[in-house]
Design a protein around this motif. Structure first.
Motif, PDB file in Angstrom:
ATOM      1  N   ALA A  76      33.628  23.186  35.701  1.00 42.90           N
ATOM      2  CA  ALA A  76      33.182  24.234  34.777  1.00 42.90           C
ATOM      3  C   ALA A  76      31.786  24.733  35.127  1.00 42.90           C
ATOM      4  O   ALA A  76      31.018  25.143  34.248  1.00 42.90           O
ATOM      5  CB  ALA A  76      33.234  23.734  33.328  1.00 42.90           C
ATOM      6  N   GLU A  77      31.455  24.716  36.417  1.00 49.37           N
ATOM      7  CA  GLU A  77      30.183  25.266  36.887  1.00 49.37           C
ATOM      8  C   GLU A  77      30.451  26.705  37.324  1.00 49.37           C
ATOM      9  O   GLU A  77      30.671  27.012  38.497  1.00 49.37           O
ATOM     10  CB  GLU A  77      29.652  24.419  38.049  1.00 49.37           C
ATOM     11  N   TRP A  78      30.451  27.596  36.327  1.00 46.95           N
ATOM     12  CA  TRP A  78      30.983  28.930  36.563  1.00 46.95           C
ATOM     13  C   TRP A  78      30.139  29.774  37.504  1.00 46.95           C
ATOM     14  O   TRP A  78      30.679  30.471  38.375  1.00 46.95           O
ATOM     15  CB  TRP A  78      31.157  29.642  35.216  1.00 46.95           C
ATOM     16  N   ALA A  79      28.816  29.749  37.356  1.00 51.41           N
ATOM     17  CA  ALA A  79      27.981  30.607  38.195  1.00 51.41           C
ATOM     18  C   ALA A  79      28.105  30.258  39.678  1.00 51.41           C
ATOM     19  O   ALA A  79      28.341  31.154  40.515  1.00 51.41           O
ATOM     20  CB  ALA A  79      26.520  30.538  37.736  1.00 51.41           C
ATOM     21  N   PRO A  80      27.966  28.987  40.076  1.00 50.38           N
ATOM     22  CA  PRO A  80      28.159  28.696  41.512  1.00 50.38           C
ATOM     23  C   PRO A  80      29.591  28.918  41.980  1.00 50.38           C
ATOM     24  O   PRO A  80      29.813  29.263  43.146  1.00 50.38           O
ATOM     25  CB  PRO A  80      27.750  27.219  41.634  1.00 50.38           C
ATOM     26  N   ALA A  81      30.558  28.746  41.080  1.00 48.75           N
ATOM     27  CA  ALA A  81      31.945  29.034  41.466  1.00 48.75           C
ATOM     28  C   ALA A  81      32.100  30.503  41.802  1.00 48.75           C
ATOM     29  O   ALA A  81      32.728  30.869  42.808  1.00 48.75           O
ATOM     30  CB  ALA A  81      32.896  28.641  40.341  1.00 48.75           C
ATOM     31  N   VAL A  82      31.530  31.366  40.953  1.00 48.03           N
ATOM     32  CA  VAL A  82      31.588  32.807  41.217  1.00 48.03           C
ATOM     33  C   VAL A  82      30.906  33.132  42.531  1.00 48.03           C
ATOM     34  O   VAL A  82      31.419  33.914  43.347  1.00 48.03           O
ATOM     35  CB  VAL A  82      30.949  33.589  40.057  1.00 48.03           C
ATOM     36  N   ASP A  83      29.741  32.540  42.773  1.00 49.32           N
ATOM     37  CA  ASP A  83      28.987  32.839  43.995  1.00 49.32           C
ATOM     38  C   ASP A  83      29.811  32.496  45.237  1.00 49.32           C
ATOM     39  O   ASP A  83      29.926  33.309  46.171  1.00 49.32           O
ATOM     40  CB  ASP A  83      27.676  32.047  43.981  1.00 49.32           C
ATOM     41  N   CYS A  84      30.416  31.314  45.244  1.00 46.99           N
ATOM     42  CA  CYS A  84      31.215  30.914  46.416  1.00 46.99           C
ATOM     43  C   CYS A  84      32.440  31.800  46.599  1.00 46.99           C
ATOM     44  O   CYS A  84      32.733  32.268  47.709  1.00 46.99           O
ATOM     45  CB  CYS A  84      31.647  29.459  46.256  1.00 46.99           C
ATOM     46  N   LEU A  85      33.162  32.032  45.512  1.00 45.47           N
ATOM     47  CA  LEU A  85      34.406  32.802  45.613  1.00 45.47           C
ATOM     48  C   LEU A  85      34.130  34.264  45.942  1.00 45.47           C
ATOM     49  O   LEU A  85      34.923  34.913  46.645  1.00 45.47           O
ATOM     50  CB  LEU A  85      35.197  32.682  44.312  1.00 45.47           C
ATOM     51  N   GLN A  86      33.005  34.775  45.449  1.00 46.51           N
ATOM     52  CA  GLN A  86      32.679  36.168  45.745  1.00 46.51           C
ATOM     53  C   GLN A  86      32.375  36.333  47.238  1.00 46.51           C
ATOM     54  O   GLN A  86      32.797  37.306  47.873  1.00 46.51           O
ATOM     55  CB  GLN A  86      31.488  36.611  44.909  1.00 46.51           C
ATOM     56  N   GLN A  87      31.640  35.378  47.789  1.00 49.66           N
ATOM     57  CA  GLN A  87      31.362  35.439  49.228  1.00 49.66           C
ATOM     58  C   GLN A  87      32.655  35.344  50.034  1.00 49.66           C
ATOM     59  O   GLN A  87      32.821  36.039  51.044  1.00 49.66           O
ATOM     60  CB  GLN A  87      30.420  34.292  49.618  1.00 49.66           C
ATOM     61  N   ALA A  88      33.569  34.498  49.591  1.00 50.03           N
ATOM     62  CA  ALA A  88      34.846  34.378  50.292  1.00 50.03           C
ATOM     63  C   ALA A  88      35.656  35.666  50.188  1.00 50.03           C
ATOM     64  O   ALA A  88      36.283  36.115  51.153  1.00 50.03           O
ATOM     65  CB  ALA A  88      35.632  33.201  49.732  1.00 50.03           C
ATOM     66  N   ALA A  89      35.644  36.277  48.992  1.00 42.26           N
ATOM     67  CA  ALA A  89      36.412  37.499  48.769  1.00 42.26           C
ATOM     68  C   ALA A  89      35.881  38.669  49.589  1.00 42.26           C
ATOM     69  O   ALA A  89      36.644  39.562  49.979  1.00 42.26           O
ATOM     70  CB  ALA A  89      36.410  37.851  47.283  1.00 42.26           C
ATOM     71  N   GLU A  90      34.593  38.680  49.857  1.00 44.69           N
ATOM     72  CA  GLU A  90      34.034  39.738  50.696  1.00 44.69           C
ATOM     73  C   GLU A  90      34.609  39.668  52.108  1.00 44.69           C
ATOM     74  O   GLU A  90      34.750  40.688  52.782  1.00 44.69           O
ATOM     75  CB  GLU A  90      32.506  39.611  50.725  1.00 44.69           C
ATOM     76  N   GLN A  91      34.944  38.465  52.554  1.00 43.97           N
ATOM     77  CA  GLN A  91      35.549  38.303  53.872  1.00 43.97           C
ATOM     78  C   GLN A  91      37.062  38.504  53.830  1.00 43.97           C
ATOM     79  O   GLN A  91      37.673  38.833  54.843  1.00 43.97           O
ATOM     80  CB  GLN A  91      35.244  36.895  54.410  1.00 43.97           C
ATOM     81  N   ARG A  92      37.679  38.272  52.647  1.00 46.18           N
ATOM     82  CA  ARG A  92      39.128  38.397  52.510  1.00 46.18           C
ATOM     83  C   ARG A  92      39.463  39.335  51.341  1.00 46.18           C
ATOM     84  O   ARG A  92      39.969  38.912  50.298  1.00 46.18           O
ATOM     85  CB  ARG A  92      39.752  37.029  52.255  1.00 46.18           C
ATOM     86  N   PRO A  93      39.164  40.612  51.473  1.00 42.08           N
ATOM     87  CA  PRO A  93      39.357  41.538  50.341  1.00 42.08           C
ATOM     88  C   PRO A  93      40.813  41.787  49.987  1.00 42.08           C
ATOM     89  O   PRO A  93      41.084  42.364  48.923  1.00 42.08           O
ATOM     90  CB  PRO A  93      38.684  42.831  50.845  1.00 42.08           C
ATOM     91  N   ASN A  94      41.740  41.352  50.827  1.00 42.40           N
ATOM     92  CA  ASN A  94      43.164  41.580  50.556  1.00 42.40           C
ATOM     93  C   ASN A  94      43.910  40.285  50.219  1.00 42.40           C
ATOM     94  O   ASN A  94      45.129  40.219  50.345  1.00 42.40           O
ATOM     95  CB  ASN A  94      43.829  42.255  51.760  1.00 42.40           C
ATOM     96  N   ASP A  95      43.177  39.289  49.759  1.00 41.95           N
ATOM     97  CA  ASP A  95      43.753  37.981  49.435  1.00 41.95           C
ATOM     98  C   ASP A  95      44.010  37.926  47.929  1.00 41.95           C
ATOM     99  O   ASP A  95      43.083  37.790  47.135  1.00 41.95           O
ATOM    100  CB  ASP A  95      42.776  36.881  49.862  1.00 41.95           C
ATOM    101  N   PHE A  96      45.285  38.026  47.521  1.00 40.83           N
ATOM    102  CA  PHE A  96      45.634  38.044  46.108  1.00 40.83           C
ATOM    103  C   PHE A  96      45.134  36.795  45.379  1.00 40.83           C
ATOM    104  O   PHE A  96      44.487  36.892  44.335  1.00 40.83           O
ATOM    105  CB  PHE A  96      47.148  38.156  45.924  1.00 40.83           C
ATOM    106  N   GLN A  97      45.453  35.622  45.907  1.00 38.69           N
ATOM    107  CA  GLN A  97      45.095  34.397  45.210  1.00 38.69           C
ATOM    108  C   GLN A  97      43.588  34.260  45.039  1.00 38.69           C
ATOM    109  O   GLN A  97      43.110  33.801  44.001  1.00 38.69           O
ATOM    110  CB  GLN A  97      45.664  33.188  45.949  1.00 38.69           C
ATOM    111  N   LEU A  98      42.843  34.658  46.035  1.00 42.44           N
ATOM    112  CA  LEU A  98      41.392  34.558  45.973  1.00 42.44           C
ATOM    113  C   LEU A  98      40.825  35.503  44.916  1.00 42.44           C
ATOM    114  O   LEU A  98      39.958  35.126  44.115  1.00 42.44           O
ATOM    115  CB  LEU A  98      40.792  34.846  47.347  1.00 42.44           C
TER     116      LEU A  98
END
Length: 563
Positions: free
Chosen positions: A93-115
């Motif tokens: 439930a560490e939401w802010a760092p979770a968002v930071d990591c997933l957002q960086q990943a999504a920038e590299q994989r903008p077409n990844d539904f699950q992400l």
């Protein structure tokens, strides 16, 4: 991967119909696209993923965290490492760092539904609701499987985006029209949006197909404004008479049958059905009345001496809390207030208990033991935290409601941290309220007190005792709003209510039943109707409810249908 942030207050309940059973879902989190990692890094990430995935084998989150920490040093920008670091953060439930990591990943994989779906799920509890909605809508454009659209629908639903939830489940049904949980989910969305006929049609389709029959009957009857035909009542009676039903099906069918028989004025048979239904529900919902009694005593004493509070008397002026018992009129009062141009009806928010629980964890002491030591600075910080968490509900209007009924227990904390807020205690005749709760099957893991009439009487007495204290102690912030008075003289009562909340009178509040907004409670369709006479279904049961009346009368609670 679908997450369900923990949002349940200590004595919480959710008056929505039980959620549909799970549909087939995409595979759980797996490592994928490890290009760019060396063999040792790839092996470490696969091991971390296995240790975080219950479906894979034995979990070891601590070891997984250590592996991911090493990978964060050796491959900090790799999308798959970032994704799994985000998953680990969300599990904590560490939401802010979770968002930071997933957002960086999504920038590299903008077409990844699950992400993108996962990102949207963590952005909401992190307080980035607009970004969460955009992520989910982007994911919806990428979803190609029916199960993906269903999963999105439930996420949109959980975040309060009911139009998007309906659109997603419609797309799921286009891809797989035979999946029964999709129809049940669509019925839920239609109910929230006030589409009674469409919601009923989906339930009747399931019944005709012999799919999820017990849940479908419950959902149909729980609409409360759609009557059953004589033939349907007979069909329901025959089904509920079967002796080989599973416990959950027994509970669903008997709750539905009880309501249908009550509507047909067959009170003795309805009473028997409700008793069977509640026995089945109570088996899975233990309730500790002594714990609540101690909590009420301790909480009342903690605030009785006039504890420290926020120095800024205006902090919280953008909040209106609606408290009471389930089925006491909180949804009706919220509908009135949400018809005002300055007020957003946010329904039941989990944030107050979350703020209190986080402070208890920080101090290492349970609430209210730490109240005596809290300073004005502490209450200011807690109030600002609550306002930050609830800010998404004030993006379009300056004021919002929080109608989680059991917040009555935390009203003293509200006044301390948000002295500018207003608290409305919604009260209906106690026998009618307790009986209405007894007739309702609530969401799983919630409201254990509602499945036993003695427990309901105990709960009402505890609530009544503490709220009497709040009303006397905080007359400027705490108002008792009686359902009977609202029904008898809506014009005067609504004007008084608005004035108490610091709002100018607007005629639209008298036409609250025409307001176009989504509602997710058992009263979702009832509050879309004009006020009539006060409903008194308990009166039809006569002597069958005398034990409940006696308990409430002896405690000084029962004052008759005028309350």
């Amino acid at each position: 991967m679908t997450i369900r942030p923990s949002r349940k207050p200590r004595h919480a309940r959710s008056p929505a119909p039980p959620a549909p059973p799970a549909a087939p879902t995409p595979p759980g989190p797996q490592t994928r696209d490890l290009r760019g990692l060396n063999p040792a890094q790839s092996q470490a990430l696969r091991r971390a993923a296995a240790l975080l995935s219950p479906t894979v084998g034995t979990t070891d989150p601590l070891m997984a965290g250590m592996l991911l920490l090493d990978l964060a040093r050796s491959a900090p920008g790799h999308a798959e490492v970032l994704r799994w670091r985000g998953i680990r953060h969300l599990q904590l439930a560490e939401w802010a760092p979770a968002v930071d990591c997933l957002q960086q990943a999504a920038e590299q994989r903008p077409n990844d539904f699950q992400l993108l779906h996962l990102l949207g799920q963590v952005q909401d509890p992190a307080g980035a609701s607009a970004a969460a909605l955009q992520s989910l809508r982007s994911a919806a454009q990428l979803a190609t499987a029916a199960a993906e659209q269903f999963s999105l629908s439930t996420t949109f639903d959980a975040q309060g985006h009911y139009d998007d939830a309906l659109a997603a489940i419609d797309r799921a049904l286009q891809l797989d029209p035979a999946q029964p949980v999709f129809l049940l989910q669509r019925s839920r969305c239609h109910k929230a949006l006030g589409h009674a006929n469409e919601a009923a049609a989906d339930c009747r389709t399931l019944i005709a197909r012999s799919q999820l029959v017990a849940r479908a009957w419950f959902a149909l009857v729980d609409l409360k404004t759609v009557p059953l035909s004589d033939a349907e009542l007979q069909q329901l009676q025959l089904l509920a008479a079967q002796t080989n039903l599973a416990r959950d099906d027994r509970s669903f069918l008997d709750f539905a049958l009880g309501k249908a028989l009550e509507d047909a004025q067959q009170h003795a048979a309805a009473f028997a059905a409700f008793n069977r239904a509640n026995r089945a529900a109570a088996a899975a919902e233990p309730w500790n009345a002594e714990h609540l009694a101690r909590m009420v005593e301790d909480t009342g004493a903690a605030f009785a001496a006039g504890r420290a509070r926020v120095a800024d008397a205006e902090q919280g002026r953008e909040m209106i809390f609606l408290v009471g018992l389930p089925r006491s009129g909180t949804t009706l009062v919220e509908q009135v207030l949400a018809s005002h141009s300055q007020v957003e009806g946010a329904s039941e928010l989990p944030y107050l208990q979350q703020v209190i629980d986080a402070e208890s964890q920080r101090r290492g002491r349970v609430f209210p033991d730490w109240v005596a030591d809290a300073t004005p600075a502490d209450w200011t910080r807690l109030g600002q935290h609550y306002l930050q968490l609830s800010a998404r509900w004030r993006e379009h209007k300056p004021i919002c409601t929080d109608k989680l009924p059991e917040n009555w227990l935390l009203a003293g904390a509200v006044v301390s941290m948000l002295p500018g807020a207003r608290i409305v205690d919604c009260r209906r005749d106690p026998v009618e309220t307790c009986w209405s709760c007894y007739k309702q099957l609530f969401g799983p893991g919630r409201v254990g007190f509602s499945y036993d009439l003695d427990a309901l009487a105990n709960y009402w007495q505890a609530y009544d005792k503490l709220c009497r204290q709040w009303a006397g102690q905080f007359p400027q912030q705490f108002r008792v709003q009686r359902y009977g008075a609202l029904v008898r003289d809506a014009d005067a009562q609504i004007r008084e209510l608005l004035a108490f909340c610091g709002l100018d009178f607007e005629p639209a509040c008298l036409r609250f039943h025409t307001a176009q907004r989504a509602i997710r409670t058992p009263s979702a369709l009832q509050v879309r109707q004009p006020l009539g006479r006060a409903s008194t279904p308990a009166a039809g049961y006569g002597a069958l409810l005398d034990p409940l009346r006696g308990r409430l009368t002896a405690a000084g609670a029962y004052s008759g249908p005028s309350s």
